[in-house]
Structures are given as structure tokens and as C-alpha cells.
Scaffold this motif. Structure first.
Motif, mmCIF file in Angstrom:
data_model
loop_
_atom_site.group_PDB
_atom_site.id
_atom_site.type_symbol
_atom_site.label_atom_id
_atom_site.label_comp_id
_atom_site.label_asym_id
_atom_site.label_seq_id
_atom_site.Cartn_x
_atom_site.Cartn_y
_atom_site.Cartn_z
ATOM 1 N N ASN A 189 99.617 -19.189 -132.933
ATOM 2 C CA ASN A 189 100.059 -17.952 -133.575
ATOM 3 C C ASN A 189 100.615 -18.239 -134.967
ATOM 4 N N ARG A 190 100.732 -17.161 -135.750
ATOM 5 C CA ARG A 190 101.215 -17.288 -137.137
ATOM 6 C C ARG A 190 102.639 -16.766 -137.266
ATOM 7 N N LEU A 191 103.361 -16.728 -136.181
ATOM 8 C CA LEU A 191 104.690 -16.106 -136.200
ATOM 9 C C LEU A 191 105.637 -16.820 -137.173
ATOM 10 N N LYS A 192 105.602 -18.142 -137.182
ATOM 11 C CA LYS A 192 106.508 -18.894 -138.049
ATOM 12 C C LYS A 192 106.212 -18.608 -139.530
ATOM 13 N N VAL A 193 104.916 -18.542 -139.850
ATOM 14 C CA VAL A 193 104.502 -18.275 -141.231
ATOM 15 C C VAL A 193 104.927 -16.863 -141.639
ATOM 16 N N LEU A 194 104.673 -15.906 -140.759
ATOM 17 C CA LEU A 194 105.021 -14.511 -141.058
ATOM 18 C C LEU A 194 106.541 -14.345 -141.199
ATOM 19 N N ARG A 195 107.276 -15.045 -140.358
ATOM 20 C CA ARG A 195 108.744 -14.984 -140.430
ATOM 21 C C ARG A 195 109.230 -15.574 -141.752
ATOM 22 N N ALA A 196 108.619 -16.696 -142.143
ATOM 23 C CA ALA A 196 109.010 -17.337 -143.408
ATOM 24 C C ALA A 196 108.675 -16.441 -144.600
ATOM 25 N N MET A 197 107.538 -15.743 -144.531
ATOM 26 C CA MET A 197 107.140 -14.846 -145.625
ATOM 27 C C MET A 197 108.163 -13.722 -145.811
ATOM 28 N N ASN A 198 108.808 -13.338 -144.722
ATOM 29 C CA ASN A 198 109.825 -12.281 -144.790
ATOM 30 C C ASN A 198 111.237 -12.849 -144.985
ATOM 31 N N ASP A 199 111.319 -14.157 -145.051
ATOM 32 C CA ASP A 199 112.597 -14.845 -145.250
ATOM 33 C C ASP A 199 113.615 -14.493 -144.153
ATOM 34 N N TRP A 200 113.111 -14.476 -142.928
ATOM 35 C CA TRP A 200 113.980 -14.191 -141.785
ATOM 36 C C TRP A 200 114.277 -15.480 -141.032
ATOM 37 N N SER A 201 115.475 -15.551 -140.468
ATOM 38 C CA SER A 201 115.779 -16.665 -139.556
ATOM 39 C C SER A 201 115.236 -16.297 -138.173
ATOM 40 N N GLN A 202 115.195 -17.285 -137.288
ATOM 41 C CA GLN A 202 114.739 -16.997 -135.913
ATOM 42 C C GLN A 202 115.650 -15.964 -135.257
ATOM 43 N N ALA A 203 116.947 -16.079 -135.532
ATOM 44 C CA ALA A 203 117.908 -15.141 -134.930
ATOM 45 C C ALA A 203 117.681 -13.718 -135.440
ATOM 46 N N GLU A 204 117.372 -13.583 -136.730
ATOM 47 C CA GLU A 204 117.116 -12.235 -137.302
ATOM 48 C C GLU A 204 115.852 -11.630 -136.709
ATOM 49 N N LEU A 205 114.819 -12.450 -136.579
ATOM 50 C CA LEU A 205 113.571 -11.954 -135.985
ATOM 51 C C LEU A 205 113.804 -11.584 -134.518
ATOM 52 N N ALA A 206 114.544 -12.433 -133.827
ATOM 53 C CA ALA A 206 114.837 -12.173 -132.409
ATOM 54 C C ALA A 206 115.574 -10.847 -132.232
ATOM 55 N N ALA A 207 116.538 -10.571 -133.117
ATOM 56 C CA ALA A 207 117.297 -9.314 -133.021
ATOM 57 C C ALA A 207 116.386 -8.110 -133.231
ATOM 58 N N MET B 148 129.553 -18.079 -145.546
ATOM 59 C CA MET B 148 128.628 -17.269 -144.744
ATOM 60 C C MET B 148 129.235 -17.007 -143.363
ATOM 61 N N THR B 149 129.340 -15.734 -142.997
ATOM 62 C CA THR B 149 129.928 -15.403 -141.703
ATOM 63 C C THR B 149 128.824 -15.290 -140.647
ATOM 64 N N ALA B 150 129.118 -15.807 -139.475
ATOM 65 C CA ALA B 150 128.136 -15.756 -138.394
ATOM 66 C C ALA B 150 128.061 -14.339 -137.827
ATOM 67 N N LYS B 151 126.819 -13.895 -137.568
ATOM 68 C CA LYS B 151 126.632 -12.555 -137.012
ATOM 69 C C LYS B 151 127.030 -12.564 -135.534
ATOM 70 N N PRO B 152 127.610 -11.461 -135.055
ATOM 71 C CA PRO B 152 127.967 -11.431 -133.629
ATOM 72 C C PRO B 152 126.705 -11.484 -132.768
ATOM 73 N N LEU B 153 126.844 -12.136 -131.633
ATOM 74 C CA LEU B 153 125.691 -12.283 -130.740
ATOM 75 C C LEU B 153 125.337 -10.954 -130.095
ATOM 76 N N THR B 154 124.038 -10.720 -129.923
ATOM 77 C CA THR B 154 123.599 -9.503 -129.232
ATOM 78 C C THR B 154 123.885 -9.662 -127.737
ATOM 79 N N LYS B 155 123.865 -8.538 -127.042
ATOM 80 C CA LYS B 155 124.120 -8.555 -125.593
ATOM 81 C C LYS B 155 123.087 -9.450 -124.888
ATOM 82 N N ARG B 156 121.844 -9.344 -125.340
ATOM 83 C CA ARG B 156 120.769 -10.154 -124.743
ATOM 84 C C ARG B 156 121.009 -11.646 -124.976
#
Lengths: 65, 137
Positions: free
Chosen positions: A3-21, B1-9
């Protein structure tokens, strides 16, 4: 499945946590999908597709032509 | 940089992962004690059993925290189910079948209750670790 998920995430400058949210999954799930250790469910694949505004086939490759 | 609060999941997934680690640690303590290679006090046995009990309950309650966690849980439980059937049913059956073929009348040499619990729980943790390291398919 590749999959291209890592590339697409990098293109949007998102961290894994941001994408996960945004996908409503855990960071570990995003990491497992990116490293090919987990194939996402169909609902999650659709959420990924909608988020990046791309068809599923352009994000995931099952190896078939 | 402040850490974001964790989601419930995310919190739920962390609870599951911590519970898995605690359960594994408790299981290893019980395994070491059962081999009698190391003399551990009775307190260790009690603490390990209680930790394993509460950790397994936490793991069960959070098994659907995330689809990745659910896939890991399924890998462990399905493997443990196969081992349960193998150890409790097929192993004694096979022993009896072989005894019947060979004409032995030794009775039951392989007692299913001897090490079956340890084998079944170990199979869960091995499959769980395998799914985390190698993938959930």
C-alpha cells in the motif's frame, strides 16, 4: 498486501497518530498497515480512500493486474 | 511542543497492550515456578495468578478496542482453541489408539491435566507475539 499509505501520509505531513485519529483507529493499527503486517478491513479501507480522495485501488495493491 | 491527549480508542488499545504484557509476565513467573528450577516463594504464585486473572479480564474487555487489536486477539484465541482440542481430546485419544494397536494396557500415560493449561496459555501468547511481529493474516 502493498500500500501507499506511508507515502500519502508523508505528502500530507501527518504523523501516524494524526492519521490514526482521523481514521478512528490506533497509531499501532496505522503502523501495522504501513508495514504490511495488517490488512485493513473493508470499512477502514473505504475511510482511508475517502480521506485521501483516491480510489482504493490506487492506495492498496493486492498484486493482481 | 505539547503532546495531544490520547483518544478513547488509543487509551483502550494501550490498556490491552499493557494487560498483555502483564499477563505474559505473570505466565512466565508461573511457568518458572512450575518447572521447580528456581525456588520462588508462595507469594509469587499468588501474585502471578491474580495478575494473570485480572490481565486476562482486561484483555477480554478491550479485545475490540481496535481492528488491529481484534485481529491479534483472534490469532491468539484461535490458536489456543486448536491447542485446547488437541491437548484435551486428540492427545489422549491418540495415546489410547496407539495403545490399542500395540496391545499395551498401561492405562493413561499422558494425563491431559498435567501440563495442558500451560501448553494452551503458551500457545495463545506465542500466536499473539507472532501476529504482532509477523502480521495478522
Amino acid at each position: 498486501m502493498n500500500n501507499r499509505l506511508k507515502v500519502l501520509r508523508a505528502m500530507n505531513d501527518w504523523s501516524q497518530a494524526e492519521l490514526a485519529a482521523q481514521l478512528d483507529v490506533s497509531r499501532q493499527a496505522v503502523n501495522a498497515i504501513e508495514t504490511g503486517k495488517h490488512d485493513p478491513s473493508l470499512p477502514l479501507a473505504f475511510r482511508i480512500s475517502r480521506l485521501f480522495n483516491l480510489p482504493i485501488e490506487e492506495i492498496f495493491d493486492d498484486g493482481h493486474e | 511542543m505539547t503532546a495531544k491527549p490520547l483518544t478513547k480508542r488509543e487509551k483502550s488499545v494501550r490498556r490491552h497492550n499493557i494487560a498483555t504484557l502483564l499477563a505474559l509476565t505473570a505466565f512466565i513467573a508461573l511457568l518458572v515456578r512450575s518447572t521447580e528450577l528456581v525456588t520462588l516463594p508462595e507469594t509469587v504464585n499468588f501474585v502471578a495468578i491474580m495478575t494473570l486473572f485480572f490481565a486476562v479480564i482486561t484483555m477480554f474487555m478491550t479485545r475490540n478496542a481496535d481492528e488491529y487489536v481484534a485481529a491479534i486477539w483472534r490469532a491468539g484465541t484461535s490458536t489456543a482453541f486448536v491447542f485446547t482440542a488437541a491437548v484435551l481430546i486428540f492427545l489422549p485419544f491418540t495415546e489410547g489408539f496407539i495403545d490399542g494397536l500395540m496391545g499395551y494396557e498401561n492405562g493413561q500415560d499422558i494425563d491431559a491435566s498435567d501440563a495442558s493449561e500451560m501448553v494452551i496459555i503458551a500457545s495463545f501468547f506465542v500466536a499473539n507475539a507472532w501476529a504482532r511481529l509477523r502480521g495478522t493474516y
